[in-house]
Design a protein around this motif. Structure first.
Motif, PDB file in Angstrom:
ATOM      1  N   THR A  45       0.857  -1.188   0.000  1.00 54.01           N
ATOM      2  CA  THR A  45       0.000   0.000   0.000  1.00 54.01           C
ATOM      3  C   THR A  45       0.892   1.237   0.000  1.00 54.01           C
ATOM      4  O   THR A  45       0.562   2.255  -0.615  1.00 54.01           O
ATOM      5  N   HIS A  46       2.008   1.138   0.712  1.00 52.30           N
ATOM      6  CA  HIS A  46       3.097   2.113   0.621  1.00 52.30           C
ATOM      7  C   HIS A  46       4.260   1.420  -0.081  1.00 52.30           C
ATOM      8  O   HIS A  46       4.632   0.287   0.271  1.00 52.30           O
ATOM      9  N   GLY A  47       4.834   2.089  -1.066  1.00 52.32           N
ATOM     10  CA  GLY A  47       5.745   1.439  -1.991  1.00 52.32           C
ATOM     11  C   GLY A  47       7.055   0.960  -1.406  1.00 52.32           C
ATOM     12  O   GLY A  47       7.702   0.073  -1.980  1.00 52.32           O
ATOM     13  N   ASN A  48       7.485   1.514  -0.277  1.00 50.96           N
ATOM     14  CA  ASN A  48       8.741   1.080   0.345  1.00 50.96           C
ATOM     15  C   ASN A  48       8.504   0.064   1.454  1.00 50.96           C
ATOM     16  O   ASN A  48       9.423  -0.269   2.196  1.00 50.96           O
ATOM     17  N   GLU A  49       7.282  -0.449   1.555  1.00 47.82           N
ATOM     18  CA  GLU A  49       6.933  -1.427   2.580  1.00 47.82           C
ATOM     19  C   GLU A  49       6.648  -2.754   1.867  1.00 47.82           C
ATOM     20  O   GLU A  49       5.507  -3.050   1.514  1.00 47.82           O
ATOM     21  N   VAL A  50       7.692  -3.532   1.650  1.00 49.49           N
ATOM     22  CA  VAL A  50       7.619  -4.664   0.717  1.00 49.49           C
ATOM     23  C   VAL A  50       7.530  -6.020   1.405  1.00 49.49           C
ATOM     24  O   VAL A  50       7.465  -7.046   0.725  1.00 49.49           O
ATOM     25  N   CYS A  51       7.508  -6.047   2.736  1.00 50.19           N
ATOM     26  CA  CYS A  51       7.447  -7.349   3.416  1.00 50.19           C
ATOM     27  C   CYS A  51       6.167  -8.088   3.049  1.00 50.19           C
ATOM     28  O   CYS A  51       6.175  -9.323   2.881  1.00 50.19           O
ATOM     29  N   GLY A  52       5.061  -7.364   2.926  1.00 51.09           N
ATOM     30  CA  GLY A  52       3.815  -8.001   2.547  1.00 51.09           C
ATOM     31  C   GLY A  52       3.858  -8.557   1.140  1.00 51.09           C
ATOM     32  O   GLY A  52       3.345  -9.658   0.870  1.00 51.09           O
ATOM     33  N   THR A  53       4.471  -7.819   0.226  1.00 50.89           N
ATOM     34  CA  THR A  53       4.621  -8.288  -1.152  1.00 50.89           C
ATOM     35  C   THR A  53       5.394  -9.602  -1.190  1.00 50.89           C
ATOM     36  O   THR A  53       4.994 -10.566  -1.860  1.00 50.89           O
ATOM     37  N   LYS A  54       6.496  -9.666  -0.458  1.00 50.59           N
ATOM     38  CA  LYS A  54       7.315 -10.885  -0.433  1.00 50.59           C
ATOM     39  C   LYS A  54       6.538 -12.054   0.153  1.00 50.59           C
ATOM     40  O   LYS A  54       6.591 -13.180  -0.362  1.00 50.59           O
ATOM     41  N   ALA A  55       5.804 -11.806   1.232  1.00 46.61           N
ATOM     42  CA  ALA A  55       5.055 -12.879   1.869  1.00 46.61           C
ATOM     43  C   ALA A  55       3.916 -13.367   0.982  1.00 46.61           C
ATOM     44  O   ALA A  55       3.665 -14.576   0.881  1.00 46.61           O
ATOM     45  N   TYR A  89       5.697   1.740  -5.502  1.00 47.53           N
ATOM     46  CA  TYR A  89       6.573   0.564  -5.491  1.00 47.53           C
ATOM     47  C   TYR A  89       7.717   0.742  -6.498  1.00 47.53           C
ATOM     48  O   TYR A  89       8.884   0.439  -6.191  1.00 47.53           O
ATOM     49  N   ALA A  90       7.400   1.238  -7.693  1.00 49.14           N
ATOM     50  CA  ALA A  90       8.432   1.460  -8.710  1.00 49.14           C
ATOM     51  C   ALA A  90       9.439   2.515  -8.257  1.00 49.14           C
ATOM     52  O   ALA A  90      10.633   2.410  -8.559  1.00 49.14           O
ATOM     53  N   LYS A  91       8.973   3.502  -7.525  1.00 50.71           N
ATOM     54  CA  LYS A  91       9.851   4.553  -7.007  1.00 50.71           C
ATOM     55  C   LYS A  91      10.639   4.084  -5.789  1.00 50.71           C
ATOM     56  O   LYS A  91      11.646   4.700  -5.421  1.00 50.71           O
ATOM     57  N   GLY A  92      10.169   3.025  -5.132  1.00 54.03           N
ATOM     58  CA  GLY A  92      10.783   2.589  -3.887  1.00 54.03           C
ATOM     59  C   GLY A  92      10.551   3.565  -2.763  1.00 54.03           C
ATOM     60  O   GLY A  92      11.360   3.669  -1.836  1.00 54.03           O
ATOM     61  N   GLU A  93       9.429   4.265  -2.824  1.00 60.15           N
ATOM     62  CA  GLU A  93       9.113   5.301  -1.844  1.00 60.15           C
ATOM     63  C   GLU A  93       7.737   5.050  -1.238  1.00 60.15           C
ATOM     64  O   GLU A  93       6.927   4.271  -1.780  1.00 60.15           O
ATOM     65  N   ARG A  94       7.462   5.706  -0.137  1.00 58.80           N
ATOM     66  CA  ARG A  94       6.195   5.527   0.572  1.00 58.80           C
ATOM     67  C   ARG A  94       5.006   5.865  -0.320  1.00 58.80           C
ATOM     68  O   ARG A  94       4.020   5.133  -0.371  1.00 58.80           O
ATOM     69  N   ASN A  95       5.075   6.978  -1.034  1.00 60.85           N
ATOM     70  CA  ASN A  95       3.956   7.486  -1.813  1.00 60.85           C
ATOM     71  C   ASN A  95       4.295   7.543  -3.294  1.00 60.85           C
ATOM     72  O   ASN A  95       5.465   7.660  -3.673  1.00 60.85           O
ATOM     73  N   GLY A  96       3.246   7.500  -4.122  1.00 57.28           N
ATOM     74  CA  GLY A  96       3.382   7.842  -5.530  1.00 57.28           C
ATOM     75  C   GLY A  96       3.283   9.345  -5.661  1.00 57.28           C
ATOM     76  O   GLY A  96       4.286  10.065  -5.663  1.00 57.28           O
ATOM     77  N   ASP A  97       2.040   9.847  -5.776  1.00 61.20           N
ATOM     78  CA  ASP A  97       1.805  11.289  -5.731  1.00 61.20           C
ATOM     79  C   ASP A  97       1.446  11.755  -4.330  1.00 61.20           C
ATOM     80  O   ASP A  97       1.680  12.905  -3.970  1.00 61.20           O
ATOM     81  N   LEU A 133      -0.842  -5.411   4.925  1.00 60.14           N
ATOM     82  CA  LEU A 133       0.478  -5.671   5.493  1.00 60.14           C
ATOM     83  C   LEU A 133       1.407  -4.480   5.249  1.00 60.14           C
ATOM     84  O   LEU A 133       1.613  -4.071   4.104  1.00 60.14           O
ATOM     85  N   HIS A 134       1.960  -3.953   6.322  1.00 55.92           N
ATOM     86  CA  HIS A 134       2.807  -2.761   6.270  1.00 55.92           C
ATOM     87  C   HIS A 134       4.110  -3.014   7.024  1.00 55.92           C
ATOM     88  O   HIS A 134       4.290  -4.042   7.672  1.00 55.92           O
ATOM     89  N   SER A 135       5.007  -2.035   6.976  1.00 60.76           N
ATOM     90  CA  SER A 135       6.198  -1.994   7.824  1.00 60.76           C
ATOM     91  C   SER A 135       6.445  -0.540   8.194  1.00 60.76           C
ATOM     92  O   SER A 135       5.762   0.365   7.726  1.00 60.76           O
ATOM     93  N   PHE A 136       7.458  -0.294   9.044  1.00 60.02           N
ATOM     94  CA  PHE A 136       7.688   1.072   9.530  1.00 60.02           C
ATOM     95  C   PHE A 136       9.169   1.401   9.520  1.00 60.02           C
ATOM     96  O   PHE A 136      10.016   0.518   9.333  1.00 60.02           O
ATOM     97  N   ASN A 137       9.473   2.662   9.736  1.00 62.78           N
ATOM     98  CA  ASN A 137      10.824   3.162   9.517  1.00 62.78           C
ATOM     99  C   ASN A 137      11.781   2.881  10.669  1.00 62.78           C
ATOM    100  O   ASN A 137      12.914   2.458  10.451  1.00 62.78           O
ATOM    101  N   ALA A 138      11.346   3.124  11.904  1.00 63.27           N
ATOM    102  CA  ALA A 138      12.238   3.004  13.054  1.00 63.27           C
ATOM    103  C   ALA A 138      12.261   1.567  13.564  1.00 63.27           C
ATOM    104  O   ALA A 138      11.330   0.802  13.315  1.00 63.27           O
ATOM    105  N   PRO A 139      13.315   1.176  14.280  1.00 60.22           N
ATOM    106  CA  PRO A 139      13.319  -0.158  14.880  1.00 60.22           C
ATOM    107  C   PRO A 139      12.150  -0.325  15.853  1.00 60.22           C
ATOM    108  O   PRO A 139      11.713   0.639  16.490  1.00 60.22           O
ATOM    109  N   GLY A 140      11.647  -1.544  15.978  1.00 61.34           N
ATOM    110  CA  GLY A 140      10.548  -1.784  16.905  1.00 61.34           C
ATOM    111  C   GLY A 140       9.890  -3.112  16.621  1.00 61.34           C
ATOM    112  O   GLY A 140      10.143  -3.759  15.603  1.00 61.34           O
TER     113      GLY A 140
END
Length: 321
Positions: A29-39, A70-78, A115-122
Motif C-alpha cells: 500500500t506504501h511502496g517502500n513497505e515490501v514485506c507483505g509483497t514478499k510474503a 513501489y516502482a519509485k521505492g518510496e512511501r507514496n506515488g503522488d 500488510l505494512h512496515s515502519f521506519n524506526a526499529p521496533g
C-alpha cells in the motif's frame, strides 16, 4: 500529474469448493513497505505448486497495491494512498486512480489484511478497529471477530482508537461543518474503508522496513489468517496469551500550534511516558508534558503548525478478555 497508463493493477483470486468468507490480503500500500509483497508471493507460490490448498471461501491477493510508489521505492506515488481513500469521479492524482480500482475490489470482500512496515526499529503491532457502535464516525458490528482474529496473527502488541482520536483532533481544529467532513474523510484508509462497506479489517505493521524478519512475520500472519477463517485445512491458531500482550488505546492527539514548537528529545513511537514527563516546548517556552502515563505514538518533529504533532496512548487491559 502522473499518467496512470504507465502502470497496471494486479490481483489474484483463489476460490475453494466449499462456502466461506471472502478474504483480501494486500501488500505495498506504501511502496517502500515490501514485506507483505514478499510474503504474498511466497504464499501464492505454495498454492500454485500444490503445497497449499484453498478448500473453502476465497482469498484475493494484491501483491502491490500502489505500483507507482513501489516502482519509485518510496512511501507514496503522488500522495499517501492510505488517506482519503474513496472512489473519485474526477481523479486528480495516481492514488485517486488506485482508489477507483481498489475500493470496489474491497467492497467485494468480507475481510481485509493490509500488510505494512515502519521506519524506526521496533516490534510488530496490529491496528484494530473500534468497539461495536452505531455512531456516525465509524459504525461497526464485527469487533469480537476482528479482535479474536487479531490475537491470532502471531504478534503481541495491539493498538485501537485511531479514527476516533484523529476525528476528535479534526473537530477541535475545524472551522465549520464542511471543513470537518472534508478533513475527517482524509483519515480514511484501507481498513476504515473496508469497515464502511460492512466488512472488518486489520493493519499489521510487520516490523522495520529492512528487518529480514518482517516478511516472515507477514507470511505467518497470512497463514494464521487463512487457518483462522478456515480457508485451509489447518488447526485454528492459538490466541496470544493475555499476560504476554500489550494493548494500547489511542486517547488524544496534540497539535503543533506554532512552527517554533519543538520536542525536547528525539521521540519514537511506543517510547514510554510517565505522567508529567516533559515531551517538548511551545514556542513561548511553555513546557509540554504528558497528562497521563502511557506511550507516545506517531511523533512528528517535522509537523506543520496546526497539524498533528503526536498521539498519546494508554494501556487497554480489557483487550482480549
Amino acid at each position: 500529474m502522473t499518467s496512470s497508463r504507465q502502470f497496471q493493477f494486479k490481483s489474484v483470486n483463489y476460490t475453494g469448493m466449499a462456502p466461506g468468507p471472502r478474504l483480501i490480503i494486500m501488500g505495498a500500500t506504501h511502496g517502500n513497505e515490501v514485506c507483505g509483497t514478499k510474503a504474498i508471493q511466497r504464499v501464492m507460490e505454495e498454492i500454485d505448486s500444490g503445497k497449499l490448498h484453498i478448500q473453502a471461501g476465497s482469498v484475493t491477493f494484491v501483491p502491490i497495491v500502489n505500483p507507482l510508489a513501489y516502482a519509485k521505492g518510496e512511501r507514496n506515488g503522488d500522495r499517501n494512498l492510505n488517506r482519503d481513500l474513496f472512489p473519485k469521479e474526477n481523479p486528480q492524482d495516481f492514488e485517486d486512480r488506485v482508489g477507483n480500482w481498489l475500493c470496489p475490489l474491497l467492497a467485494q470482500h468480507d475481510v481485509l489484511l493490509d500488510l505494512h512496515s515502519f521506519n524506526a526499529p521496533g516490534q510488530p503491532f496490529v491496528m484494530v478497529g473500534p468497539e461495536n457502535n452505531d455512531g456516525a464516525l465509524q459504525p461497526f458490528r464485527h469487533a469480537e471477530q476482528e479482535r479474536a482474529w487479531a490475537l491470532r496473527l502471531g504478534v503481541r502488541r495491539f493498538v485501537d482508537g485511531w479514527l476516533a482520536t484523529y476525528g476528535a483532533g479534526v473537530q477541535r481544529r475545524s472551522r465549520d461543518a464542511d471543513e470537518l467532513e472534508t478533513v475527517l474523510r482524509y483519515g480514511v484508509g484501507t481498513t476504515e474503508y473496508m469497515r464502511s462497506t460492512g466488512g472488518y479489517a486489520l493493519t499489521l505493521e510487520c516490523g522495520q522496513h529492512a528487518d529480514p524478519q518482517a516478511p516472515e512475520v507477514a507470511y505467518q500472519a497470512i497463514m494464521n489468517t487463512l487457518a483462522f477463517h478456515k480457508l485451509i485445512d489447518a488447526p485454528e491458531p492459538a490466541p496470544a496469551p493475555h499476560d504476554e500482550i500489550e494493548a494500547l488505546s489511542m486517547v488524544v492527539v496534540h497539535d503543533k500550534l506554532h512552527e517554533g514548537d519543538h520536542f525536547t528529545r528525539q521521540w519514537a513511537s511506543f517510547d514510554p511516558l510517565n505522567e508529567g514527563e516533559q515531551i517538548g516546548l511551545r514556542a513561548d517556552g511553555t513546557p509540554v508534558v504528558a497528562e497521563f502515563g502511557g506511550r507516545i505514538l506517531f511523533p512528528d518533529a517535522k509537523a506543520l503548525a496546526n497539524k498533528e504533532w503526536y498521539y498519546l496512548t494508554r494501556p487497554n487491559p480489557s483487550f482480549g478478555k
